[in-house]
Design an enzyme around this catalytic site. Sequence first.
Site, PDB file in Angstrom:
ATOM      1  N   HIS A 117      37.216  44.237  21.744  1.00 38.56           N
ATOM      2  CA  HIS A 117      36.746  45.407  22.485  1.00 38.56           C
ATOM      3  C   HIS A 117      35.324  45.751  22.081  1.00 38.56           C
ATOM      4  O   HIS A 117      35.088  46.352  21.037  1.00 38.56           O
ATOM      5  CB  HIS A 117      37.687  46.594  22.236  1.00 38.56           C
ATOM      6  CG  HIS A 117      37.283  47.835  22.966  1.00 38.56           C
ATOM      7  ND1 HIS A 117      37.587  49.095  22.511  1.00 38.56           N
ATOM      8  CD2 HIS A 117      36.580  48.008  24.118  1.00 38.56           C
ATOM      9  CE1 HIS A 117      37.086  49.996  23.358  1.00 38.56           C
ATOM     10  NE2 HIS A 117      36.468  49.363  24.329  1.00 38.56           N
ATOM     11  N   GLU A 170      35.920  46.348  18.086  1.00 45.36           N
ATOM     12  CA  GLU A 170      37.318  46.473  17.690  1.00 45.36           C
ATOM     13  C   GLU A 170      38.005  45.126  17.895  1.00 45.36           C
ATOM     14  O   GLU A 170      38.014  44.596  19.011  1.00 45.36           O
ATOM     15  CB  GLU A 170      38.029  47.551  18.521  1.00 45.36           C
ATOM     16  CG  GLU A 170      37.748  48.966  18.088  1.00 45.36           C
ATOM     17  CD  GLU A 170      38.569  49.993  18.850  1.00 45.36           C
ATOM     18  OE1 GLU A 170      39.065  50.947  18.231  1.00 45.36           O
ATOM     19  OE2 GLU A 170      38.705  49.854  20.081  1.00 45.36           O
ATOM     20  N   SER A 206      39.660  48.075  27.171  1.00 44.24           N
ATOM     21  CA  SER A 206      39.443  49.284  26.374  1.00 44.24           C
ATOM     22  C   SER A 206      40.750  49.992  26.035  1.00 44.24           C
ATOM     23  O   SER A 206      40.785  50.810  25.114  1.00 44.24           O
ATOM     24  CB  SER A 206      38.549  50.264  27.146  1.00 44.24           C
ATOM     25  OG  SER A 206      37.326  49.671  27.493  1.00 44.24           O
TER      26      SER A 206
END
Length: 698
Positions: A431, A443, A410
């Site tokens: 992510h 992501e 993260s």
Amino acid sequence: MSETTKINDVMTLERVGKVGLICIDNPPVNASGQAVRQGLVDAVAAANADAGIEVIAIYAAGRTFVAGADIKEFGKTPLEPSLPDTINAIEASEKPVISAPHGTALGGGLEICMGTHARVGVKGLRVGLPEVNLGLLPGASGTQRGPRLMGMKNTLDMALSGRQVSGEEALSMGLIDGLEAGEPRDVALAAAEDVLSGKLKTRRTSDLHVELDEAALDDAAKMVAKKMKHHPTAPNMIEAVRMSTGPMADGMAYERKSFMEGLQDPASQGMRHAFFAERAVSKIPEGKATPREINKIGVIGGGTMGSGIATAALTSGFAVRLIEISQEGLDKGVGFITGNLDGAVKRGKMSEAKRDDAMARLEPSTDMESLSDVDLVIEAVFENMDVKKDIFGQLDKICKPGAILASNTSYLDINEIASATSRPEDVIGLHFFSPANLMRLLEVVVADKTAPEVVATGFALAKKMKKVGVRAGVCDGFIGNRILAYYGKTAGYLMEDGASPQQIDNALEDFGFAMGPYKVGDLAGLDIGWANRKRMSATRPKDERYVRIHDKICEEGMFGRKTGSGFYIYDDEGIRPNPRALEIIDAERAAKGILPKTFTDEEIIERYMTAMISEAARVVEEGIALRPIDVDAVFLFGYGFPRFRGGPLHYADTIGAKELVARIERYAEDDAYYWKVPAILRRMAEDGTTFADLNKEG
């Protein structure tokens, strides 16, 4: 024998005996653009002028019927004929017109069908009125012809929810008259022949009577007041349906007026921006690269995140090898996955057969060496750089050449993780957001040496998993969590300076967020943020204001919902403010000599959103996000940003760069360390540029 006439580039009229077959061919989804509308009007007129044609049938080429409006026309001056006029022309045909929709008939596509004199769907059909998702109401007679065919209750349900309805359900509601298997042309021709023989009855929808359903109207009004208070046209949708009991012309005039007013409403503009954001983010520099083939995926870590990722992969058709270091951890991971899939079956999202097929593709193991044949491995262990580098060092030796090595981190530096391998070009960040099997955002974090085809594979994976992939550069927290960390501090400052967690949450929920930041923190687990703050403590600037309230709450073992208390209490009595948390807040204020101030809800929203926009602007300025719309997509699909606001940088344009700069400079009088004007925002204030302009520049 048949004879085909080309009406225009997207429309043909084929005469087969006494049947005139009109074919719409406007790939990829037969959108109802001007050429389709004009083609339908002209084709129906030509069929009426042909003495040999007695029945007209409309169908479409390709994988779907008309799946909605042409998005290229959004925001532009409407071109004649309008869709309502097109549908009226179809219904006014002297010869009976039927439609044979297949695939999806959505929005204007369904309204075209409503305007024909009978509808026979092709099995597999799904229909819907999704305009609500754009902040609009059906604008081409859906609120008028819908009640005439399927009643007020069903029309309100479809129009207010935007949900897609199966062909079988549409048939049971009376929306269509039949459902047959076969090719669209064959179904259209057979249905037309049924009209000729008298087997299939036709009628003009506008001639049908509508029963007033006050209960359905009242239920809809209550639901809108409770759940759709920010929707610009939902109340008008109800009123339009109510008017369907009167003259068709009056109801259509009201519907069209409401539709055109909705186009100008800021909430609708925000929702349409969100619609385009989902598509815009797929345009990336690596877009021409060829993705690598992915069939088998390895997932390291059977916790909540790892099992969620594994679930998403299984439901997308991949084979998954789940790795845990202990049998106990592995059993828990398999249990999580089983629960996820069983939940999908229970909610009607998956059949039992598909659930069983997915479980058959799951291979649990405690042996890292078993990852030697996977095409992609996703590491999903806890946030510790040393642990991750150790895992990637092992994967470098175990995985086959060409296998993609991905981290679900993260926050951590993908470049540093990649340095633990001899193939940094194969390393990428993927992510996922928790719960990974449900959340739509992914992501795709591109490191310095990540190969273009690896990036393209990340986006192909997102598409296969039905997620919204957003390209992100490397920095602490990437796009979303980096911005979150910044505006999270603002919420902390507001709390420490006098606002209660409940007031902050309530203000932001009234703004449109589903949950305020303190409820979100309790839901995610306060210990997660606590661990990250401890990770960052060594590099935290000494001059930065630091709020210790969250840490103090965690030190007492209050992590949120998982422990029954955090900023709120969670028990059988419901959710309510935690008195002990409030005591900690008061103690911290006293320890720092802070005299609590009173904040209005407007002040809370202004500071919170200005902080979010400020850091988002820096993320764009530094190239961490490709465009402002990428930031908007991250927050719309990963952080619960209110869709009708369009995303933080779309919302920023409604404020204006000059006002944002003025706000930040005003706040900086109290805290010059924290509040700094981003250079990009200052330039925008000087030259009048908007974030929308930057999106156009790409």
